[in-house]
Design a protein around this motif. Structure first.
Motif, short mmCIF file in Angstrom:
data_model
loop_
_atom_site.label_atom_id
_atom_site.label_comp_id
_atom_site.label_asym_id
_atom_site.label_seq_id
_atom_site.Cartn_x
_atom_site.Cartn_y
_atom_site.Cartn_z
N PRO A 1 15.75 -55.54 -7.12
CA PRO A 1 15.38 -56.47 -6.03
C PRO A 1 14.50 -55.78 -4.97
N ASP A 2 14.85 -54.55 -4.62
CA ASP A 2 13.98 -53.70 -3.79
C ASP A 2 13.36 -52.67 -4.72
N HIS B 1 11.04 -50.41 -4.19
CA HIS B 1 10.92 -49.10 -3.55
C HIS B 1 12.30 -48.72 -3.01
N VAL B 2 13.06 -47.99 -3.82
CA VAL B 2 14.47 -47.73 -3.50
C VAL B 2 14.62 -46.74 -2.35
#
Lengths: 167, 112
Positions: free
Chosen positions: A111-112, A114-115
């Motif tokens: 979902p994101d 860029h963790v």
């Protein structure tokens, strides 16, 4: 050696296991026929969608993301996507003149995307960072670093996830 | 692992020689909720996660991490550091609800 003897079965199993591991790890693999299957990671994995494309463009602009100098160690198979270990290492210089100023971890189908971003100084020395991340599903993970000279280097690993760790 | 949100620990090598490169491990108790899950009753669990970690060695900020809820519950991080002086190492974790958590460890050299 007759077909079906323990010896040939073992070597077949070993070859198959090696081939499977190579597929999972994304390494180049030489088939018994001698043909090289180029399946990365020297070539970056394809960008799967606009979200990943935008995340990379937002961070690195139009700069070339070259493969190398970054080692991304993750399990080839992660049963629990809630806790997937990550180790990022690099042999790039970490001196006052030139160093890795940012390490970025991208997970293609999260979902994101860029963790995490790790912003560093030469005080870190030879670069090693490890942590544990969540993964939604089986996909490529990208560790991309940016140097003070503006170079961008990356390492890639494909991780197969059994249990969705993102909800 | 500590149970109270914000409880944190830093682990250093037992012996540190001046100038050597060490690995520092730090763990903090935090739910790292993504905001995508619901309770058993169907109520959404709001996002609640560490979004910034700063690392100060003596008087110098040596690193800063920006995190999302994609980091696992009870975030653990290990990073390299050049141990070139005796000084406290302080980590500060901040979360998206304004929580600030701090933990320090002294980098001291082994005398032989």
């Amino acid at each position: 050696m007759s077909p079906g003897s323990p010896q040939s079965r073992r070597s077949f199993v070993a070859r198959s296991a090696g081939f499977l591991a190579a597929l999972l790890l994304g390494r180049d693999v030489l088939t018994p026929g001698g043909r090289l299957l180029a399946i990365g990671p020297d070539d970056p994995p394809a960008i799967p969608n606009d979200i990943v494309a935008k995340a990379l463009k937002d961070r690195f602009g139009d700069r070339q993301i070259r493969t190398g100098h970054v080692q991304l160690d993750m399990p080839a198979a992660a049963e629990d996507g809630r806790v997937v270990p990550v180790i990022i290492e690099s042999d790039l210089p970490m001196t006052a003149d030139e160093y890795v100023k940012g390490v970025h971890l991208f997970v293609d189908h999260n979902p994101d995307v860029h963790v995490a971003g790790f912003y560093l100084t030469p005080a870190i020395g030879r670069l090693s960072i490890s942590t544990r991340i969540k993964m939604k599903r089986s996909t490529w993970v990208r560790a991309i670093v940016e140097t003070t000279r503006g170079e961008v280097w990356a390492g890639y690993t494909r991780v197969n996830v059994t249990l969705n760790g993102c909800g | 692992m500590p149970d109270v949100t914000g409880d944190a620990r830093i682990r250093l090598p037992d012996r540190i020689v001046r100038g050597e490169q060490i690995l520092v491990s730090a763990i903090i108790s935090h739910p790292m909720d993504t905001g995508f899950f619901r309770t058993r009753d169907g109520d959404p669990i709001p996002a609640y996660f560490i979004n910034e970690v700063t690392i100060v060695y003596g008087d110098q900020q040596v690193a800063r991490f920006e995190w999302t809820s994609g980091i696992s519950r009870d975030p653990l991080v290990t990073f390299s550091l050049k141990a070139d002086r005796e000084a406290p190492l302080t980590l500060t974790w901040k979360d998206n609800k304004g929580g600030v958590y701090r933990q320090s460890a002294d980098i001291a050299f082994t005398t032989t």
